[in-house]
Design a protein around this motif. Sequence first.
Motif, PDB file in Angstrom:
ATOM      1  N   UNK A  22     -14.664   5.956   6.660  1.00 27.34           N
ATOM      2  CA  UNK A  22     -13.914   6.065   5.404  1.00 27.34           C
ATOM      3  C   UNK A  22     -13.795   7.505   4.929  1.00 27.34           C
ATOM      4  N   UNK A  74     -10.503  12.071  -7.451  1.00 27.62           N
ATOM      5  CA  UNK A  74     -11.609  11.099  -7.406  1.00 27.62           C
ATOM      6  C   UNK A  74     -11.116   9.740  -7.908  1.00 27.62           C
ATOM      7  N   UNK A 100      -7.065   2.412   2.756  1.00 24.14           N
ATOM      8  CA  UNK A 100      -7.093   3.107   1.463  1.00 24.14           C
ATOM      9  C   UNK A 100      -7.744   4.488   1.574  1.00 24.14           C
ATOM     10  N   UNK A 101      -8.598   4.650   2.563  1.00 22.01           N
ATOM     11  CA  UNK A 101      -9.293   5.927   2.739  1.00 22.01           C
ATOM     12  C   UNK A 101      -8.732   6.739   3.898  1.00 22.01           C
ATOM     13  N   UNK A 142      -7.506  11.054   4.402  1.00 15.81           N
ATOM     14  CA  UNK A 142      -6.260  11.612   3.877  1.00 15.81           C
ATOM     15  C   UNK A 142      -6.348  13.126   3.774  1.00 15.81           C
ATOM     16  N   UNK A 199     -20.134   1.573  -0.858  1.00 17.87           N
ATOM     17  CA  UNK A 199     -19.102   1.373   0.163  1.00 17.87           C
ATOM     18  C   UNK A 199     -19.247   2.380   1.309  1.00 17.87           C
ATOM     19  N   UNK A 249      -8.448  14.646   1.661  1.00 22.25           N
ATOM     20  CA  UNK A 249      -8.704  14.991   0.258  1.00 22.25           C
ATOM     21  C   UNK A 249     -10.192  14.852  -0.036  1.00 22.25           C
ATOM     22  N   UNK A 250     -10.711  15.806  -0.811  1.00 23.86           N
ATOM     23  CA  UNK A 250     -12.124  15.714  -1.166  1.00 23.86           C
ATOM     24  C   UNK A 250     -12.262  14.765  -2.347  1.00 23.86           C
ATOM     25  N   UNK A 251     -13.281  13.955  -2.326  1.00 21.05           N
ATOM     26  CA  UNK A 251     -13.544  13.090  -3.480  1.00 21.05           C
ATOM     27  C   UNK A 251     -15.043  12.901  -3.612  1.00 21.05           C
ATOM     28  N   UNK A 252     -15.460  12.577  -4.838  1.00 21.90           N
ATOM     29  CA  UNK A 252     -16.882  12.355  -5.077  1.00 21.90           C
ATOM     30  C   UNK A 252     -17.049  11.033  -5.813  1.00 21.90           C
ATOM     31  N   UNK A 253     -18.266  10.555  -5.802  1.00 25.61           N
ATOM     32  CA  UNK A 253     -18.566   9.346  -6.551  1.00 25.61           C
ATOM     33  C   UNK A 253     -20.040   9.379  -6.914  1.00 25.61           C
ATOM     34  N   UNK A 254     -20.395   8.642  -7.972  1.00 24.53           N
ATOM     35  CA  UNK A 254     -21.794   8.609  -8.391  1.00 24.53           C
ATOM     36  C   UNK A 254     -22.191   9.894  -9.072  1.00 24.53           C
ATOM     37  N   UNK A 284     -10.550   5.947  -6.070  1.00 24.80           N
ATOM     38  CA  UNK A 284     -11.110   4.685  -6.558  1.00 24.80           C
ATOM     39  C   UNK A 284      -9.992   3.653  -6.749  1.00 24.80           C
ATOM     40  N   UNK A 331     -17.295   3.892 -13.070  1.00 25.10           N
ATOM     41  CA  UNK A 331     -16.324   3.764 -11.973  1.00 25.10           C
ATOM     42  C   UNK A 331     -16.873   2.908 -10.846  1.00 25.10           C
ATOM     43  N   UNK A 332     -16.009   2.648  -9.869  1.00 27.98           N
ATOM     44  CA  UNK A 332     -16.451   1.829  -8.731  1.00 27.98           C
ATOM     45  C   UNK A 332     -17.614   2.514  -8.012  1.00 27.98           C
ATOM     46  N   UNK A 333     -18.518   1.702  -7.507  1.00 26.29           N
ATOM     47  CA  UNK A 333     -19.707   2.227  -6.819  1.00 26.29           C
ATOM     48  C   UNK A 333     -19.357   2.523  -5.361  1.00 26.29           C
ATOM     49  N   UNK A 334     -18.656   3.631  -5.167  1.00 29.12           N
ATOM     50  CA  UNK A 334     -18.263   3.983  -3.791  1.00 29.12           C
ATOM     51  C   UNK A 334     -19.464   4.413  -2.954  1.00 29.12           C
TER      52      UNK A 334
END
Lengths: 495, 407
Positions: free
Chosen positions: B170, A445, B391-392, B140, B162, B142-147, A449, B156-159
């Motif tokens: 993305x 994660x 980037x994504x 890529x 985005x 890859x799993x990712x999370x945000x918020x 970022x 962290x950045x407010x993805x």
Amino acid sequence: MRMPEPDAGVISRRSEIIAALGAIVAGEGVIFDDDELGAYECDGLTAYRQLPLLVVLPETTEQVSRILDFCHLNGVKVVPRGAGTSLSGGALPLADAVTLGLSKFNRIIEVDFGNRAVVAQPGVTNLAITAAVADKGFYYAPDPSSQIACSIGGNVAENAGGVHCLKYGLTTNNLLGLEMVLINGEVIRLGGKHLDGGGYDLLGLITGSEGLLAVITEVTVRILKEPQTARAVLLGFSSNQAAGDCVAAVIGSGIIPAAMEMMDKPAIHAAEDFIHAGYPLDVEALLIVELDGPEAEVTYLIERIEAIAGDVGALGVRVSWDENERQKFWAGRKAAFPAIGRITPDYYCMDGTIPRHRLPEVLNRTAEMSDRYGLRLANVFHAGDGNLHPLILYDANVPGELEKAEDFGADILRLCVEVGGVLTGEHGVGVEKRDLMGEMFSEDDMKQQQRVKCAFDPDGLLNPGKVYPTLHRCVELGRLHVSRGQLRFPDIPRF
Amino acid sequence: MSESLGPNSAEQVIEAVQWAVSGNASFEVLGSGSKRPYGRPCQASQALDLSALSGIGLYEPEELVMGAAAATPLSEIEAALAEHSQQLAFEPMNLSALYGGGGGAGTIGGVIACNLSGPRRPHAGAARDHLLGFQAVSGRGEVFKSGGRVVKNVTGFDLSKLITGSFGTLGVLTEITFKVLPAPQKLRTVLVIGAGDGAAIQAMNKALQSACEVSGAAHLPAAVAAGCGVDRVSRAGGAVTAIRVEGPAPSVDARCRTLRGLLEEFGEMGQLSSGDSMALWRQVRDAVFFAGDGQSQVWRLSVPPAAGAETAAEILDAIDGRVYYDWGGGLLWLAMAPLADAGYKAVRGALKASGGHATLVRASDEVRASVPVLQPQPAALAALTARIKDAFDPKGVLNPGRMYEGL
């Protein structure tokens, strides 16, 4: 707090950098005298201090562009700074970095009632925006407690909140456009007086990015008409549990108050002793609920809230009689931090957010922690949106107490994450919560970022050492690890 | 397109994307496919059909939060919310009338991917303002999370911002957590009949500048109003300016009274009850007036509200078309007879004076492949956009070309 190792090469070129930046900003735009630099050694998180390499105070976007271009070409780090009121160390200087202050960007550029917008330079204070439109009955909604001092650019960088964001949103929900400068000196404009700019929502991404992505040089925000009426209600409770139940019942009944704040007993007493706001002293918890809108709506909602409060066993209900009394109710809450400051040499303010219904449990567990650490705790928080501000009381002059307070704070934030919440609701990660990011995010994660950071600042020159505990090089982050040459997944349905 | 992959889980999405990354394939990412004609036509080798990733996993009405798998149908979400008198305050658009598919409103993932918001946008925010957190698989693999699941969060950045409106370029959304709000107790619409476009903008501005918490302000010129499905509007005999008021009953009544007083100088006054109001605002939201035979080209322009009428006039000087206004003049819907270049020079030229952006919402695949569907960006911004995409999704495996040519 471990910061990135200062670059001795940059420090040795200090006079050269002073001369170069001095050529960009005429007059007194570069500060390099140690005594004067002292004013910039910390922000609102005063536990951490560091003199910057130097401070530069540009006045135009073009100067900002030239400064960043110079720093980019010469590998010099930059720490952007608004009014320096960050509570998380977002503007903490670095020994080898230029602190770029936006205080000279202090003009309101345009007030546009037709489009209900204000265009301002980033150094304008939050309250000055409201002041510029108040004569026509308008205001800017986000109202952080530091609004008299904090700058709108800093508000954008931190996505500042305030007591009224329950109904009116955070900075991000009130921002229409901005101008920013990338580390390579490129000037980019986003949004404007229209909504939803199309393309990737960089406006949303920049908001709350804590100075890691770009330097903001202009801001456009929306303004709202002042509500016709606003009234505040004080509700006392015999337990935190009962107050928490009341919050859930109000929201559950479909009412979104303009603000809903809670204070626990130590906070109530400290505030009342300081401000004499008229708070009841025989209760364990106090809610301040504000309703605003047309007179008919406020009257109707207050009746409903009184009924709900009665159902959950409120000990007392007091509705503000007039505007004067409403302000008095708020004065106690808004002065809660300084009020706590009167009863302790130092305090440490946390900012986690939790799902509302976990409130009683979290308060009980933090009280146990308080016993275990032997440090007192007072709680003031935005109950409507679950944003806690536990204040840890300590004495920095007692050896080991600061570290103990920091450990206590970290435990509170871990608890917030454990119950489904987050590390910070409105103060930002900065340096303060940087090393706790792993509690909330996986390594992948955070890498994702940081890849976003690389798109803006591939050399990691903007505000390094903030927000992310581990700095990866962009080349390394960009590498793709492809291991599978063929479709390995026999189970995925195809059609 | 050779085949379609239909992963059943986030893990299978990861595998599929990793395969695409290594095998030089690319995906058109689909929920229910209801918004395929929105944006540029995608140039992918296969489809990634997410429809199996469906279901509401979290709903706590008192916490005002819901979480769902990305391809959960919007209809399912709205039905669950209605049971608790709640709603998505940003009023997601349903494009099925415009696209003639009759395929429903699509999925929550599609709504987020396109950041589609309706008439309540200026008052309540856009889809992007209601997304609290998400999980996605990047290009890529890859799993990712945000918020997260709480409203106030600056960790962290407010993805979430985005990813909203990124058209699936993305990441492949797998899980979405969003804010829900109480549905209003009462709903009324105040009408002004017969105002010209310029006067209507002034009237809407007056309403929006009042303390009446207006949650919708639209203007239908006479030709558009005549085609409205609400009799009171279609038989008004002229242009109709509509001001929506929602909330507790006593408040709605008081605000309607105030608004009638404020606006009577602009024309004959009228009012719609709850049922008619709902029907009218749904049509405003979905551009039903322009559904027609599906042949006309349709643009959606976001402009500074005070400039709405002038922008429209400038466009209509150059092109034969019809417009109506939402967002108090800040949103223009334009329908025009088909042209090979969709009249983009006239449309985008009209934005130069006041700023704003234009999206070509309906046109043939050929036209949408040749005319920039989204507002073209200045060079520095376009380059930054490309770096973010990189980037994504460095290999460009997710929805290639969906937003901009070559991205």
